[in-house]
Design a protein around this motif. Structure first.
Motif, PDB file in Angstrom:
ATOM      1  N   MET A   1     -43.333   3.784 -68.518  1.00 17.07           N
ATOM      2  CA  MET A   1     -42.348   2.794 -68.177  1.00 17.07           C
ATOM      3  C   MET A   1     -41.973   1.989 -69.413  1.00 17.07           C
ATOM      4  O   MET A   1     -42.827   1.561 -70.171  1.00 17.07           O
ATOM      5  N   THR A   2     -40.714   1.823 -69.626  1.00 14.77           N
ATOM      6  CA  THR A   2     -40.236   1.107 -70.788  1.00 14.77           C
ATOM      7  C   THR A   2     -40.293  -0.394 -70.528  1.00 14.77           C
ATOM      8  O   THR A   2     -39.915  -0.863 -69.470  1.00 14.77           O
ATOM      9  N   GLU A   3     -40.731  -1.126 -71.518  1.00 17.53           N
ATOM     10  CA  GLU A   3     -40.879  -2.570 -71.379  1.00 17.53           C
ATOM     11  C   GLU A   3     -39.536  -3.283 -71.474  1.00 17.53           C
ATOM     12  O   GLU A   3     -38.700  -2.956 -72.330  1.00 17.53           O
ATOM     13  N   LYS A   4     -39.348  -4.248 -70.606  1.00 13.32           N
ATOM     14  CA  LYS A   4     -38.122  -5.046 -70.623  1.00 13.32           C
ATOM     15  C   LYS A   4     -38.286  -6.187 -71.610  1.00 13.32           C
ATOM     16  O   LYS A   4     -39.373  -6.748 -71.755  1.00 13.32           O
ATOM     17  N   GLN A   5     -37.180  -6.494 -72.287  1.00 11.63           N
ATOM     18  CA  GLN A   5     -37.158  -7.593 -73.240  1.00 11.63           C
ATOM     19  C   GLN A   5     -35.975  -8.488 -72.932  1.00 11.63           C
ATOM     20  O   GLN A   5     -35.057  -8.090 -72.217  1.00 11.63           O
ATOM     21  N   THR A   6     -35.968  -9.666 -73.502  1.00  9.26           N
ATOM     22  CA  THR A   6     -34.874 -10.607 -73.313  1.00  9.26           C
ATOM     23  C   THR A   6     -33.806 -10.359 -74.370  1.00  9.26           C
ATOM     24  O   THR A   6     -34.114 -10.182 -75.551  1.00  9.26           O
ATOM     25  N   TYR A   7     -32.554 -10.323 -73.897  1.00  9.65           N
ATOM     26  CA  TYR A   7     -31.397 -10.155 -74.778  1.00  9.65           C
ATOM     27  C   TYR A   7     -30.349 -11.198 -74.405  1.00  9.65           C
ATOM     28  O   TYR A   7     -30.364 -11.744 -73.301  1.00  9.65           O
ATOM     29  N   TYR A   8     -29.423 -11.411 -75.317  1.00 10.44           N
ATOM     30  CA  TYR A   8     -28.366 -12.396 -75.129  1.00 10.44           C
ATOM     31  C   TYR A   8     -27.025 -11.686 -75.248  1.00 10.44           C
ATOM     32  O   TYR A   8     -26.757 -11.043 -76.257  1.00 10.44           O
ATOM     33  N   VAL A   9     -26.215 -11.800 -74.195  1.00 15.75           N
ATOM     34  CA  VAL A   9     -24.955 -11.067 -74.111  1.00 15.75           C
ATOM     35  C   VAL A   9     -23.792 -12.022 -74.349  1.00 15.75           C
ATOM     36  O   VAL A   9     -23.669 -13.051 -73.678  1.00 15.75           O
TER      37      VAL A   9
END
Length: 116
Positions: A1-9
């Motif tokens: 499972m790929t880890e989720k990260q925080t991004y800014y759109v």
């Protein structure tokens, strides 16, 4: 499972960044694959925007029946749908307040990320 990260759109800037900046941005939590898909949607609205800009200076051509404008509008909604699905609670609240996603008001709509 790929880890989720925080991004800014930045929808107006048509980009996703790993760090916040001074621009208006919406916060999402996503895998790298989800961010790649979102960036493809942002790239599409950039292409749509480039097409619509050629019609803009023509004063007698209405945008009401313009296929390029319709395509841009459809694609920008897809971007907001994707950001809503990946967004933090604050991001989803912001998009709800914008009142641009009719699907949020349809109780029969049953996709992950959309409320009943």
């Amino acid at each position: 499972m790929t880890e989720k990260q925080t991004y800014y759109v930045s929808i107006s800037g048509k980009r996703v960044e790993p760090e916040p900046s001074i621009n208006d941005q919406l916060t999402v939590t996503a895998t790298q694959a989800e961010i790649s898909e979102l960036q493809q949607l942002l790239d599409q609205i950039q292409r749509d925007d480039e097409k619509t800009q050629f019609r803009a200076p023509i004063p007698y051509k209405s945008a009401d029946n313009d296929k390029a404008t319709d395509k841009f509008n459809e694609d920008i909604i897809k971007v907001y749908e994707a950001v809503y699905a990946l967004g933090t609670a604050e991001t989803r609240d912001h998009i709800r307040q914008m009142n641009i996603l009719n699907k949020l008001h349809d109780s029969d709509y049953d996709y992950p990320g959309y409320e009943r």
